[in-house]
Design an enzyme around this catalytic site. Sequence first.
Site, PDB file in Angstrom:
ATOM      1  N   ARG A 130       0.805  -1.232   0.000  1.00 57.83           N
ATOM      2  CA  ARG A 130       0.000   0.000   0.000  1.00 57.83           C
ATOM      3  C   ARG A 130       0.834   1.276   0.000  1.00 57.83           C
ATOM      4  NH1 ARG A 130      -2.526  -3.284   3.441  1.00 57.83           N
ATOM      5  NH2 ARG A 130      -4.285  -4.344   2.477  1.00 57.83           N
TER       6      ARG A 130
ATOM      7  N   LYS B  21       2.642  11.863 -11.067  1.00 59.84           N
ATOM      8  CA  LYS B  21       1.929  10.855 -11.862  1.00 59.84           C
ATOM      9  C   LYS B  21       2.846   9.674 -12.137  1.00 59.84           C
ATOM     10  CE  LYS B  21       0.030  13.497 -15.290  1.00 59.84           C
ATOM     11  NZ  LYS B  21      -0.834  13.600 -16.488  1.00 59.84           N
TER      12      LYS B  21
ATOM     13  N   GLU C 125      10.670  19.309 -24.591  1.00 60.29           N
ATOM     14  CA  GLU C 125       9.825  19.633 -23.424  1.00 60.29           C
ATOM     15  C   GLU C 125      10.322  20.908 -22.733  1.00 60.29           C
ATOM     16  OE1 GLU C 125       7.079  17.981 -22.992  1.00 60.29           O
ATOM     17  OE2 GLU C 125       7.397  15.928 -23.690  1.00 60.29           O
TER      18      GLU C 125
ATOM     19  N   LYS D 186       7.054  23.575 -14.570  1.00 62.79           N
ATOM     20  CA  LYS D 186       6.134  22.468 -14.293  1.00 62.79           C
ATOM     21  C   LYS D 186       5.641  22.529 -12.844  1.00 62.79           C
ATOM     22  CE  LYS D 186       4.867  17.748 -14.817  1.00 62.79           C
ATOM     23  NZ  LYS D 186       5.011  16.475 -15.499  1.00 62.79           N
TER      24      LYS D 186
ATOM     25  N   GLU E  54      -5.000  17.802 -12.065  1.00 60.60           N
ATOM     26  CA  GLU E  54      -5.226  17.951 -13.486  1.00 60.60           C
ATOM     27  C   GLU E  54      -6.677  18.271 -13.862  1.00 60.60           C
ATOM     28  OE1 GLU E  54      -3.761  14.584 -15.747  1.00 60.60           O
ATOM     29  OE2 GLU E  54      -2.980  15.940 -17.249  1.00 60.60           O
TER      30      GLU E  54
ATOM     31  N   ARG F 120      -3.229  22.681 -15.588  1.00 66.44           N
ATOM     32  CA  ARG F 120      -2.237  21.658 -15.927  1.00 66.44           C
ATOM     33  C   ARG F 120      -2.348  21.276 -17.408  1.00 66.44           C
ATOM     34  NH1 ARG F 120      -0.371  17.040 -11.686  1.00 66.44           N
ATOM     35  NH2 ARG F 120       1.047  15.890 -13.004  1.00 66.44           N
TER      36      ARG F 120
ATOM     37  N   ASN G 273       0.086  20.418 -22.003  1.00 65.03           N
ATOM     38  CA  ASN G 273      -0.164  19.630 -23.214  1.00 65.03           C
ATOM     39  C   ASN G 273       0.047  20.426 -24.492  1.00 65.03           C
ATOM     40  OD1 ASN G 273      -0.802  17.187 -21.980  1.00 65.03           O
ATOM     41  ND2 ASN G 273      -2.858  17.908 -21.517  1.00 65.03           N
TER      42      ASN G 273
ATOM     43  N   HIS H 118       0.943  18.651 -27.649  1.00 63.63           N
ATOM     44  CA  HIS H 118       0.800  17.223 -27.394  1.00 63.63           C
ATOM     45  C   HIS H 118      -0.380  16.570 -28.100  1.00 63.63           C
ATOM     46  CE1 HIS H 118       4.131  17.649 -24.749  1.00 63.63           C
ATOM     47  NE2 HIS H 118       4.029  16.422 -24.283  1.00 63.63           N
TER      48      HIS H 118
ATOM     49  N   HIS I 104       0.871  13.189 -29.732  1.00 65.42           N
ATOM     50  CA  HIS I 104       0.368  11.843 -29.463  1.00 65.42           C
ATOM     51  C   HIS I 104      -0.137  11.182 -30.743  1.00 65.42           C
ATOM     52  CE1 HIS I 104      -0.198  13.161 -25.033  1.00 65.42           C
ATOM     53  NE2 HIS I 104       0.916  12.471 -25.164  1.00 65.42           N
TER      54      HIS I 104
ATOM     55  N   HIS J  29       8.713  10.268 -28.387  1.00 73.41           N
ATOM     56  CA  HIS J  29       7.762  11.266 -27.907  1.00 73.41           C
ATOM     57  C   HIS J  29       8.272  12.697 -28.126  1.00 73.41           C
ATOM     58  CE1 HIS J  29       4.718  13.154 -25.466  1.00 73.41           C
ATOM     59  NE2 HIS J  29       5.648  13.676 -24.683  1.00 73.41           N
TER      60      HIS J  29
HETATM   61  N1  NAD Z   1       4.665  10.726 -15.239  1.00 75.31           N
HETATM   62  C1  NAD Z   1       4.639  11.787 -16.006  1.00 75.31           C
HETATM   63  O1  NAD Z   1       4.140  12.840 -15.639  1.00 75.31           O
HETATM   64  C2  NAD Z   1       5.286  11.710 -17.361  1.00 75.31           C
HETATM   65  C3  NAD Z   1       5.500  12.875 -18.100  1.00 75.31           C
HETATM   66  C4  NAD Z   1       6.159  12.773 -19.322  1.00 75.31           C
HETATM   67  C5  NAD Z   1       6.570  11.541 -19.786  1.00 75.31           C
HETATM   68  N2  NAD Z   1       6.333  10.419 -19.053  1.00 75.31           N
HETATM   69  C6  NAD Z   1       6.762   9.093 -19.516  1.00 75.31           C
HETATM   70  O2  NAD Z   1       8.177   9.095 -19.607  1.00 75.31           O
HETATM   71  C7  NAD Z   1       8.568   8.096 -20.538  1.00 75.31           C
HETATM   72  C8  NAD Z   1       9.668   8.663 -21.426  1.00 75.31           C
HETATM   73  O3  NAD Z   1      10.778   8.963 -20.625  1.00 75.31           O
HETATM   74  P1  NAD Z   1      12.231   9.144 -21.258  1.00 75.31           P
HETATM   75  O4  NAD Z   1      12.147  10.049 -22.411  1.00 75.31           O
HETATM   76  O5  NAD Z   1      13.154   9.434 -20.158  1.00 75.31           O
HETATM   77  O6  NAD Z   1      12.510   7.690 -21.907  1.00 75.31           O
HETATM   78  P2  NAD Z   1      13.248   6.407 -21.319  1.00 75.31           P
HETATM   79  O7  NAD Z   1      12.978   6.221 -19.896  1.00 75.31           O
HETATM   80  O8  NAD Z   1      12.927   5.298 -22.245  1.00 75.31           O
HETATM   81  O9  NAD Z   1      14.788   6.803 -21.479  1.00 75.31           O
HETATM   82  C9  NAD Z   1      15.318   6.980 -22.773  1.00 75.31           C
HETATM   83  C10 NAD Z   1      16.569   6.126 -22.986  1.00 75.31           C
HETATM   84  O10 NAD Z   1      17.681   6.776 -22.386  1.00 75.31           O
HETATM   85  C11 NAD Z   1      18.341   5.894 -21.505  1.00 75.31           C
HETATM   86  N3  NAD Z   1      18.925   6.743 -20.458  1.00 75.31           N
HETATM   87  C12 NAD Z   1      18.276   7.472 -19.540  1.00 75.31           C
HETATM   88  N4  NAD Z   1      19.149   8.197 -18.830  1.00 75.31           N
HETATM   89  C13 NAD Z   1      20.385   7.922 -19.306  1.00 75.31           C
HETATM   90  C14 NAD Z   1      21.694   8.378 -18.994  1.00 75.31           C
HETATM   91  N5  NAD Z   1      21.914   9.309 -18.047  1.00 75.31           N
HETATM   92  N6  NAD Z   1      22.731   7.861 -19.671  1.00 75.31           N
HETATM   93  C15 NAD Z   1      22.528   6.939 -20.661  1.00 75.31           C
HETATM   94  N7  NAD Z   1      21.316   6.499 -21.012  1.00 75.31           N
HETATM   95  C16 NAD Z   1      20.252   6.981 -20.343  1.00 75.31           C
HETATM   96  C17 NAD Z   1      17.270   4.935 -21.045  1.00 75.31           C
HETATM   97  O11 NAD Z   1      17.813   3.737 -20.559  1.00 75.31           O
HETATM   98  C18 NAD Z   1      16.491   4.742 -22.354  1.00 75.31           C
HETATM   99  O12 NAD Z   1      17.126   3.823 -23.171  1.00 75.31           O
HETATM  100  C19 NAD Z   1       7.327   7.694 -21.302  1.00 75.31           C
HETATM  101  O13 NAD Z   1       6.908   6.422 -20.866  1.00 75.31           O
HETATM  102  C20 NAD Z   1       6.313   8.735 -20.887  1.00 75.31           C
HETATM  103  O14 NAD Z   1       4.973   8.248 -20.892  1.00 75.31           O
HETATM  104  C21 NAD Z   1       5.698  10.489 -17.857  1.00 75.31           C
HETATM  105 ZN    ZN Z   2       5.537  15.297 -23.349  1.00 71.66          ZN
END
Ligand code: NAD
Ligand code: ZN
Length: 348
Positions: A118, A140, A182, A216, A226, A230, A234, A237, A241, A253
């Site tokens: 939990r 999130k 971003e 942010k 949201e 918030r 987007n 976006h 998307h 993305h």
């Molecule tokens: N929770 C939220 O509010 C929110 C907001 C935006 C995006 N997201 C989510 O985030 C995800 C995308 O995140 P991302 O762009 O970080 O992608 P990711 O987590 O896939 O990372 C991108 C790549 O970079 C590598 N990597 C990360 N840091 C590194 C470093 N310092 N050195 C070498 N390699 C490194 C990772 O292993 C991966 O291969 C999506 O799933 C998206 O839905 C969530």
């Molecule tokens: Zn985004």
Amino acid sequence: VAERIRVDAPGGGYEIVIEAGLLAQTERLVSGFGLGGKVVVATNTSIAPIYGNRLAKSLPDASLVTMPDGEQYKTLETVAQLYRDFVHAGLDRSGTVIALGGGVVGDTVGFAAATYMRGVRLVQIPTSLLAMVDSSVGGKVGVDLPEGKNLAGAFKQPDFVLIDPAVLKTLPAREWRCGMAEVIKHGLIADDGLLDPALYVPERAVELVRRAIQVKVDVVQQDPYENGVRAHLNLGHTFAHAIEQVSGYSWLHGEAVAVGLKGAALLSRNLGLCDDSLPTIVGDILAEVGPPSRLDGLSSEQIYAAMGTDKKWRAGRSRFVLLRKIGEPVIVEDVPKADVIRVLEALR
Ligand SMILES: NC(=O)c1ccc[n+]([C@@H]2O[C@H](COP(=O)([O-])OP(=O)(O)OC[C@H]3O[C@@H](n4cnc5c(N)ncnc54)[C@H](O)[C@@H]3O)[C@@H](O)[C@H]2O)c1
Ligand SMILES: [Zn+2]
């Protein structure tokens, strides 16, 4: 110098600490951020050898667990495996989970931490630029289902977000550009200082990340669940998307966000919301970060159809975040299809 940003959130606020070299300061991690008890460092198989092993070894009572690398592993199956790894590591309710990695690790491990027994303490250590400025802030967490992205999740505020921009030196260039999309989005919404290319150098990463996060933080503090402003996050976006989906996720993305920001600027101008200079400014600043992406073979009709499945298009009414000018986002509903198609054609 350490930069600290305090975030007020429902159920208790938390602090974001940004400092080059922070990850190597074991004493501070232990005494300053409460990482002296039982800790599970959860990361992926790419980050483990570069940062995960060292971090887990440096903490007094830490175990390392890994998930595979990639969005395709942001699933309930991975969460189930993490729960079992937590049990085997001896993590109980008083322990702490560290999510060390990009947004995929942050979302997946964060969701596991929100629900394991939990909920246990969670420290986010984002390692990608996107995770630093976007996904690690706002509470999130969640995973994808075969039916769609981010369909299962929760709000889970971390206890700390610890950011060491030094780790960006190993981030692949393509991922850096995605994070920058971003950052530029945050600049367009609320801080034109972020639109200065002089900031886009490794030596100024602390400042870049701090300012991008602040945008942010300001937005999510006003609207933690949201329901209102918030939505401004987007910007670009709705386009992004749909582009990701139609490309079969061959576009990352952030790449889709970059084109989406241009789409939002063009649509804003075509609807008479802003003056002619805005699309040029947006195009120029994105070009500072990398060569422009074009929609090329992706069909405008298909992209438009994909927009219609957007969770945010209530009852099928189109809904875009657009700009009156830099720093002044506005939500516009019922944009005629012909205007959207015209923008998509211009992005080809
Ligand atoms: N929770 C939220 O509010 C929110 C907001 C935006 C995006 N997201 C989510 O985030 C995800 C995308 O995140 P991302 O762009 O970080 O992608 P990711 O987590 O896939 O990372 C991108 C790549 O970079 C590598 N990597 C990360 N840091 C590194 C470093 N310092 N050195 C070498 N390699 C490194 C990772 O292993 C991966 O291969 C999506 O799933 C998206 O839905 C969530
Ligand atoms: Zn985004």
